[in-house]
Design an enzyme around this catalytic site. Structure first.
Site, PDB file in Angstrom:
ATOM      1  CG  ASP A 143      21.614  44.716  14.797  1.00  0.00           C
ATOM      2  OD1 ASP A 143      22.693  45.335  14.864  1.00  0.00           O
ATOM      3  OD2 ASP A 143      20.593  45.051  15.422  1.00  0.00           O
ATOM      4  CG  ASP A 152      22.327  36.498  14.020  1.00  0.00           C
ATOM      5  OD1 ASP A 152      23.263  35.740  13.721  1.00  0.00           O
ATOM      6  OD2 ASP A 152      22.496  37.563  14.642  1.00  0.00           O
ATOM      7  CG  ASP A 176      18.620  38.601   9.258  1.00  0.00           C
ATOM      8  OD1 ASP A 176      19.427  39.407   9.756  1.00  0.00           O
ATOM      9  OD2 ASP A 176      18.018  37.749   9.927  1.00  0.00           O
TER      10      ASP A 176
END
Length: 243
Positions: free
Chosen positions: A99, A10, A8
């Site tokens: 995201d 963040d 991922d």
């Protein structure tokens, strides 16, 4: 047989949320309530489109946005981990599923010199339009009810593994490092000898602990090893390729 490292971005690779960090480029370093209150649960990318439009309307230049993004701090130990990965590309493939958006991640990786560590980035497409405003689009559409409308990380990971298999690339082990609720879904496609690594004290760790407590739930097969710094992940990665 290679090892695959999946990150991922963040609160994993970087120690903050790139989408909220960008607010620092505004003179007031804050958003008006009209923008803040426009967020709808599950529609974060749509919300970020409004945020970036507002930033553009305040005459903040693309260069100013970029310089602010390049200052975001990496999580402790993560630069050592990415350096190790970049030095062992014959053994390790590395992807990011995030995201955030393409511009933020590309800027941050380029400024830090870590593009060589990462083979592919799967995230929401972004570009500046003719007015100088950044536009952010959804990564894809999907039918997963667990995930935000714009991105199902499991679907991305499954497709990547399938495409790699089609190229003759098989992974002896997959490591998945993340922190958030949207990192839970992709853990269901990991195998028993793969490793999911939730950041200590964050949402993913709590969700995995809850799953492990439900004996009738067999959707999680991978081993769970929590991490607090990139050094913890590096230790496991070195052990997997026997260094």
């Amino acid at each position: 047989m290679k090892t695959l490292m999946v990150f991922d971005f963040d609160h994993t690779v970087v120690d903050d949320n790139s989408d909220t960090w960008v607010i620092r480029c505004l003179p007031s370093q804050s958003l008006p309530d009209s923008v803040k209150k426009s967020y709808r649960k599950g529609y974060w990318t749509e919300f970020m489109g409004r945020v970036m439009k507002y930033i553009g309307e305040q005459q903040v230049s693309p260069d100013s946005v970029r310089s602010v993004m390049e200052a975001i701090p990496f999580t402790a130990g993560m630069t050592d981990l990415l350096t190790f990965i970049s030095e062992h590309k014959s053994s390790i493939d590395c992807i990011i599923i995030s995201d955030s958006n393409t511009m933020f991640i590309d800027w941050i990786l380029q400024a830090s010199g870590f593009q060589a560590a990462v083979d592919q980035v799967f995230t929401n497409p972004a570009k500046f339009n003719e007015l100088g405003y950044m536009e952010v689009q959804c990564y894809h559409s999907h039918d997963c009810r667990q995930c935000p409308v714009n991105l199902c990380k499991r679907k991305v990971l499954e497709l990547y593994l399938s495409e790699q298999s089609g190229r003759g690339v098989q992974y002896e082990q997959v490591f998945y490092a993340g922190d958030g609720g949207n990192d839970l879904c992709p853990t269901s496609c990991l195998r028993g000898h793969d490793v999911v690594m939730p950041r200590e004290g964050y949402t993913l760790e709590k969700l995995l602990a809850k799953m492990e407590g439900e004996e009738d739930d067999c959707s999680l097969r991978a081993r769970v090893i929590a991490w607090s710094s990139g050094t913890d992940i590096l230790k496991e990665l070195k052990a997997s390729i026997q260094l």
